[in-house]
Write an enzyme that holds these catalytic residues in place. Structure first.
Site, short mmCIF file in Angstrom:
data_model
loop_
_atom_site.label_atom_id
_atom_site.label_comp_id
_atom_site.label_asym_id
_atom_site.label_seq_id
_atom_site.Cartn_x
_atom_site.Cartn_y
_atom_site.Cartn_z
CG ASP A 109 31.92 13.30 53.11
OD1 ASP A 109 32.75 14.08 53.57
OD2 ASP A 109 30.69 13.49 53.21
CE LYS A 140 20.77 2.72 43.11
NZ LYS A 140 19.53 3.46 42.87
#
Ligand code: IMP
Ligand code: MG
Length: 178
Positions: free
Chosen positions: A107, A45
């Protein structure tokens, strides 16, 4: 500890106008590299706010991209990636398409690696990577972003669609909560 609706707003790391200016510039970089006709695959999302702003910025640069979504998760309520990436939406129909993966944060790189492999396996001819934020210190793969908004230190951030345990997506800026 998880956040609640009554917690104080966390401190700004990247302000609203800096985000807007960078999104506009990224749209220019993307159109210069990919032209007008490609398929954005917005990763859900976290990238829904960035993806919506980027789409409109791309339109202002004359692009007419198709838009698809891919629901991926690896975090749960924790602040660390589980490394176990799964998709909770079907992989979009991208056979023969040049795709641009639109992600909130790079990340470890494992989420985008999963997206890239899924799109190429579904027949995409290209899967470029666009991320609003990059935390290179966390990387566990070779993967690099083709289009990156801001490179940031390894802090836990929220806002502009990015959550901590489903909270703080509403913030117009990026804030650190660690
Ligand atoms: P990766 O798979 O480790 O590259 O993690 C990427 C995903 O983890 C992103 O799509 C984010 O949803 C989430 N993530 C990584 N860093 C943060 C953060 O600082 N705050 C919130 N979510 C994050
Ligand atoms: Mg997330």
């Amino acid at each position: 500890m998880t956040p609640t609706a009554t917690d104080a707003a966390p401190k700004t790391l990247i302000g609203q106008s800096d985000i807007a200016a960078r999104v506009e510039a990224m749209a220019g970089e993307i159109v210069a590299a990919l032209g007008q006709d490609f398929t954005m695959v917005i990763v859900l999302k976290g990238a829904f706010v960035f993806g919506a702003d980027l789409l409109r910025a791309l339109g202002r640069k004359g692009a007419r991209p198709r838009v698809e979504f891919l629901g991926l998760s690896s975090y749960g309520a924790e602040k660390r990636s589980s490394g176990d990436v799964r998709h909770w939406t079907p992989v979009p129909e991208v056979k023969g398409a040049r795709t641009l993966i639109v992600e909130d944060i790079l990340d470890s790189g494992l989420t985008v690696k999963h997206a890239r492999e899924a799109l190429l396996a579904a027949g995409a001819t290209e899967a470029r990577i666009c991320a609003l934020l990059d935390k290179p210190a966390g990387r566990q793969t070779e993967l690099a972003g083709d289009f990156v908004g801001f490179t940031i230190p390894p802090r836990f951030v929220v806002g502009f669609g990015i959550d901590w345990a489903e909270r703080y997506r509403e913030l117009a800026h990026i804030a650190a909560v660690d």
